[in-house]
Design an enzyme around this catalytic site. Sequence first.
Site, PDB file in Angstrom:
ATOM      1  N   ASP A 169       0.843  -1.212   0.050  1.00  0.00           N
ATOM      2  CA  ASP A 169      -0.081   0.032   0.183  1.00  0.00           C
ATOM      3  C   ASP A 169       1.015   1.518   0.114  1.00  0.00           C
ATOM      4  O   ASP A 169       1.419   1.509   0.990  1.00  0.00           O
ATOM      5  CB  ASP A 169      -0.964   0.036   1.245  1.00  0.00           C
ATOM      6  CG  ASP A 169      -1.785   1.198   1.336  1.00  0.00           C
ATOM      7  OD1 ASP A 169      -2.149   1.873   0.555  1.00  0.00           O
ATOM      8  OD2 ASP A 169      -2.073   1.783   2.423  1.00  0.00           O
ATOM      9  N   GLU A 193      -1.337  -1.248  -4.554  1.00  0.00           N
ATOM     10  CA  GLU A 193      -2.458  -0.630  -4.858  1.00  0.00           C
ATOM     11  C   GLU A 193      -1.981   0.700  -5.849  1.00  0.00           C
ATOM     12  O   GLU A 193      -0.959   1.305  -5.534  1.00  0.00           O
ATOM     13  CB  GLU A 193      -2.883   0.036  -3.480  1.00  0.00           C
ATOM     14  CG  GLU A 193      -4.249   0.615  -3.695  1.00  0.00           C
ATOM     15  CD  GLU A 193      -4.712   1.122  -2.310  1.00  0.00           C
ATOM     16  OE1 GLU A 193      -4.888   2.218  -1.994  1.00  0.00           O
ATOM     17  OE2 GLU A 193      -5.023   0.144  -1.494  1.00  0.00           O
ATOM     18  N   ASP A 236      -2.242   0.911   7.147  1.00  0.00           N
ATOM     19  CA  ASP A 236      -1.851   0.775   6.002  1.00  0.00           C
ATOM     20  C   ASP A 236      -1.287  -0.823   5.854  1.00  0.00           C
ATOM     21  O   ASP A 236      -1.088  -1.201   4.773  1.00  0.00           O
ATOM     22  CB  ASP A 236      -0.648   1.890   5.778  1.00  0.00           C
ATOM     23  CG  ASP A 236      -0.949   3.172   6.074  1.00  0.00           C
ATOM     24  OD1 ASP A 236      -1.521   3.763   5.127  1.00  0.00           O
ATOM     25  OD2 ASP A 236      -0.921   3.527   7.282  1.00  0.00           O
TER      26      ASP A 236
END
Length: 192
Positions: A7, A67, A140
Amino acid sequence: MLILGIDPGTRILGYSLLDTEGGRFRIEAMDVLYLKNIPDFKDRIRRIFDSTLRIIDSFHPDHLAIEAPFFGKNVQSMLKLGRAQGVAIAAALSRDLSYTEYEPSVIKQLVTGNGNASKEQVAAILRSIMGFDDSPRYLDATDALAVAYTCHMQLTNPMASLREELAPKTKKQKSRKKQWADFVEQNPDRIQ
């Protein structure tokens, strides 16, 4: 298969390593790279690159799932996020590691069934699926786990990737046909 999920972020970058061998999930690592205390942006980007290389060299994952930056109101933040994603991908490519990029809404849809789910909802669902006890300090890390899980689901169940595409369109997601019909209706003088 061992999947490295990332992420990306320039202040906090989440990462996880998900082993999916034999249909079972084993979390090899789930943590964050805390970058807020590094004042110079160039140094943050360098740390992301070096740390991603270190993780790859330590665990030898089979694939990177990352992501995609989402479009937000702050263009500068989005550009910085894209740079963080880019250097993580560059680190993976420098080790001949393949990668797949996933939109945040697709990840949330696949994990929770709701493309607008909160970070807390994503973490709660992953906790129930994978049975880890402790929530990480930063969400996260669980977001990175969600990316790795999404990758696993799409590699093992290709129909999972269609969930987002087959979901009913909301008012914000008009079909292309409807968008074109609206344009024609609103601009009759532009059509010949």
